[in-house]
Design a protein around this motif. Structure first.
Motif, PDB file in Angstrom:
ATOM      1  N   ILE A  28      61.056 121.947 -36.273  1.00 54.52           N
ATOM      2  CA  ILE A  28      60.321 120.685 -36.384  1.00 54.52           C
ATOM      3  C   ILE A  28      59.198 120.628 -35.352  1.00 54.52           C
ATOM      4  N   THR A  29      59.509 120.959 -34.105  1.00 54.89           N
ATOM      5  CA  THR A  29      58.459 120.931 -33.084  1.00 54.89           C
ATOM      6  C   THR A  29      57.428 122.035 -33.324  1.00 54.89           C
ATOM      7  N   GLY A  30      57.879 123.139 -33.918  1.00 48.41           N
ATOM      8  CA  GLY A  30      56.948 124.215 -34.244  1.00 48.41           C
ATOM      9  C   GLY A  30      55.914 123.819 -35.282  1.00 48.41           C
ATOM     10  N   GLN A  31      56.245 122.799 -36.089  1.00 50.99           N
ATOM     11  CA  GLN A  31      55.306 122.301 -37.097  1.00 50.99           C
ATOM     12  C   GLN A  31      54.318 121.295 -36.515  1.00 50.99           C
ATOM     13  N   GLY A  32      54.520 120.912 -35.240  1.00 47.93           N
ATOM     14  CA  GLY A  32      53.561 120.015 -34.607  1.00 47.93           C
ATOM     15  C   GLY A  32      54.116 118.694 -34.122  1.00 47.93           C
ATOM     16  N   VAL A  33      55.385 118.376 -34.440  1.00 51.84           N
ATOM     17  CA  VAL A  33      56.001 117.162 -33.905  1.00 51.84           C
ATOM     18  C   VAL A  33      56.203 117.343 -32.399  1.00 51.84           C
ATOM     19  N   THR A  34      55.868 116.344 -31.611  1.00 46.36           N
ATOM     20  CA  THR A  34      55.939 116.495 -30.156  1.00 46.36           C
ATOM     21  C   THR A  34      57.371 116.645 -29.666  1.00 46.36           C
ATOM     22  N   ALA A  35      58.298 115.815 -30.186  1.00 54.27           N
ATOM     23  CA  ALA A  35      59.700 115.866 -29.762  1.00 54.27           C
ATOM     24  C   ALA A  35      60.603 115.636 -30.960  1.00 54.27           C
ATOM     25  N   ALA A  36      61.742 116.340 -30.983  1.00 53.62           N
ATOM     26  CA  ALA A  36      62.708 116.211 -32.071  1.00 53.62           C
ATOM     27  C   ALA A  36      64.101 116.073 -31.484  1.00 53.62           C
ATOM     28  N   VAL A  52      68.243 116.115 -32.813  1.00 54.43           N
ATOM     29  CA  VAL A  52      69.279 116.272 -33.836  1.00 54.43           C
ATOM     30  C   VAL A  52      70.564 115.694 -33.257  1.00 54.43           C
ATOM     31  N   THR A  53      71.074 114.597 -33.843  1.00 52.30           N
ATOM     32  CA  THR A  53      72.283 113.973 -33.327  1.00 52.30           C
ATOM     33  C   THR A  53      73.513 114.674 -33.890  1.00 52.30           C
ATOM     34  N   LEU A  54      74.526 114.846 -33.030  1.00 49.60           N
ATOM     35  CA  LEU A  54      75.715 115.627 -33.381  1.00 49.60           C
ATOM     36  C   LEU A  54      76.996 114.807 -33.252  1.00 49.60           C
ATOM     37  N   GLY A  55      76.902 113.489 -33.375  1.00 48.09           N
ATOM     38  CA  GLY A  55      78.085 112.648 -33.257  1.00 48.09           C
ATOM     39  C   GLY A  55      78.673 112.737 -31.856  1.00 48.09           C
ATOM     40  N   GLY A  56      79.999 112.904 -31.794  1.00 45.20           N
ATOM     41  CA  GLY A  56      80.671 112.977 -30.500  1.00 45.20           C
ATOM     42  C   GLY A  56      80.294 114.187 -29.674  1.00 45.20           C
ATOM     43  N   ALA A  57      79.653 115.186 -30.295  1.00 40.09           N
ATOM     44  CA  ALA A  57      79.235 116.381 -29.562  1.00 40.09           C
ATOM     45  C   ALA A  57      77.889 116.206 -28.883  1.00 40.09           C
ATOM     46  N   GLY A  58      77.282 115.028 -28.989  1.00 43.20           N
ATOM     47  CA  GLY A  58      76.028 114.786 -28.301  1.00 43.20           C
ATOM     48  C   GLY A  58      74.827 114.971 -29.201  1.00 43.20           C
ATOM     49  N   ALA A  59      73.834 115.703 -28.722  1.00 43.55           N
ATOM     50  CA  ALA A  59      72.602 115.893 -29.483  1.00 43.55           C
ATOM     51  C   ALA A  59      71.874 117.114 -28.964  1.00 43.55           C
ATOM     52  N   VAL A  60      70.973 117.602 -29.785  1.00 44.58           N
ATOM     53  CA  VAL A  60      70.020 118.632 -29.381  1.00 44.58           C
ATOM     54  C   VAL A  60      68.644 117.993 -29.377  1.00 44.58           C
ATOM     55  N   VAL A  61      67.898 118.120 -28.282  1.00 45.76           N
ATOM     56  CA  VAL A  61      66.540 117.592 -28.200  1.00 45.76           C
ATOM     57  C   VAL A  61      65.599 118.732 -27.845  1.00 45.76           C
ATOM     58  N   ALA A  62      64.389 118.660 -28.365  1.00 38.61           N
ATOM     59  CA  ALA A  62      63.444 119.758 -28.159  1.00 38.61           C
ATOM     60  C   ALA A  62      62.027 119.224 -28.114  1.00 38.61           C
ATOM     61  N   ASP A  63      61.170 119.961 -27.413  1.00 37.85           N
ATOM     62  CA  ASP A  63      59.729 119.740 -27.474  1.00 37.85           C
ATOM     63  C   ASP A  63      59.056 121.100 -27.299  1.00 37.85           C
ATOM     64  N   GLY A  64      57.771 121.110 -27.088  1.00 36.64           N
ATOM     65  CA  GLY A  64      57.067 122.372 -26.996  1.00 36.64           C
ATOM     66  C   GLY A  64      57.431 123.221 -25.803  1.00 36.64           C
ATOM     67  N   SER A  65      58.096 122.627 -24.808  1.00 34.77           N
ATOM     68  CA  SER A  65      58.423 123.377 -23.592  1.00 34.77           C
ATOM     69  C   SER A  65      59.863 123.858 -23.538  1.00 34.77           C
ATOM     70  N   GLY A  66      60.719 123.397 -24.456  1.00 38.36           N
ATOM     71  CA  GLY A  66      62.112 123.831 -24.397  1.00 38.36           C
ATOM     72  C   GLY A  66      63.000 123.088 -25.369  1.00 38.36           C
ATOM     73  N   CYS A  67      64.285 123.471 -25.342  1.00 35.89           N
ATOM     74  CA  CYS A  67      65.301 122.868 -26.213  1.00 35.89           C
ATOM     75  C   CYS A  67      66.562 122.685 -25.379  1.00 35.89           C
TER      76      CYS A  67
END
Length: 300
Positions: free
Chosen positions: A204-212, A214-229
């Motif tokens: 998603i960020t590779g397509q140009g979105v600044t930040a993305a 992905v919510t994982l319920g009780g396992a938390g979430a994954v967040v990413a931007d152009g500098s990392g994940c």
């Protein structure tokens, strides 16, 4: 001055059935309790964003019925500006929520007719300051032009992609990405892009979105931007009802992210806010204040 959030999308009546197990087709079960309360993806998000310190205006429609009156009153109770809401000819939309014993749920929603004119006018009228436009995924099919208009007007644009069909997300991701600064989606929808949520967020960020995120319920979430994940964990809490947790996550992420654009920090703040929200029944049963979120992070 507080950042401004224009929130456009679903407001409805939630009819929640608390069940020992969620039935399949052809089965009949007896609910422990059936309740009604105001809900809606974007309405939930608007209430949480207001409580977390943003100035929020809501754009959506309700019918001339008790459910509509209650929905507007509930938004106002959370400090959300409802002056731009419109009246629809039909009844206020209803969402059926089947709530399992561990806080898991299945949701059935009605379609929503949406009038974009008040929102387009607000984009022109909004003053120069930190400001965001957030829509739900059900708006993206016909709302991309509004999001592009918002970006030209200096808004951060955001969407909860839940509501898009998985095949449609994969096919239209480049077009969607052109209109968005921040994208939220759940793990099930992320699988339309990749088996791994980190890879999906990177796509998603590779397509140009600044930040993305992905919510994982009780396992938390994954967040990413152009500098990392980053994978952010959810503080361990007792889950009563997970309805609306993703909406609270999106509100908290934006409330923190617009203050400085730190994606990892915003992800941790959002995960803590979502954890607090699952501690009571109903999508808005335990919407946290900023101080509560900070306190949980420090305690964890």
């Amino acid at each position: 001055m507080r950042p401004l959030l224009l929130a456009a999308g679903y407001v409805n009546v939630d009819v929640t059935a608390e069940l020992g197990r969620i039935p399949g087709f052809g089965e009949r079960v007896t609910a422990g309790r059936i309740s009604r309360s105001p809900g809606g993806m974007t309405a939930n998000m608007a209430c949480a964003a207001s409580r977390l310190g943003m100035e929020v205006r809501f754009f959506g429609g309700v019918g001339p019925d008790t459910g509509g009156e209650e929905a507007v009153a509930e938004l106002a109770r959370f400090g959300v500006d409802t002056s731009a809401m419109t009246a629809s000819e039909g009844s206020t939309t209803t969402s059926l929520i089947l709530l399992g014993p561990e806080g898991d749920r299945a949701i059935v929603s009605e379609p929503l007719a949406f009038d974009y004119q008040p929102l387009r006018a607000a984009l022109v009228e909004s003053p120069e300051r930190r400001k965001c436009l957030h829509v739900d995924g059900y708006r993206l099919a016909d709302g991309l032009s509004v999001l592009r208009q918002a970006r030209r007007a200096g808004f951060v644009t955001s969407a909860d992609l839940d509501g898009i069909e998985p095949g449609e997300l994969a096919a239209k991701l480049p077009e969607i990405a052109e209109a968005l600064d921040v994208a939220f989606l759940n793990a099930g929808l992320a699988e339309a892009l990749a088996e791994d949520p980190e890879e999906a967020a990177d796509q998603i960020t590779g397509q140009g979105v600044t930040a993305a995120a992905v919510t994982l319920g009780g396992a938390g979430a994954v967040v990413a931007d152009g500098s990392g994940c980053w994978r952010v964990s959810t503080p361990e809490v007792e889950v009563v009802d997970a309805t609306g947790a993703g909406d609270v996550f999106a509100a908290a992420f934006l409330a923190e992210w617009v203050e400085g654009g730190d994606t990892e920090r915003a992800g941790r703040f959002a995960a803590a806010a979502a954890a607090i929200s699952v501690g009571a029944a109903g999508a808005r049963g335990q919407v946290p204040y900023r101080g509560e979120v900070v306190g949980l992070i420090e305690a964890s």
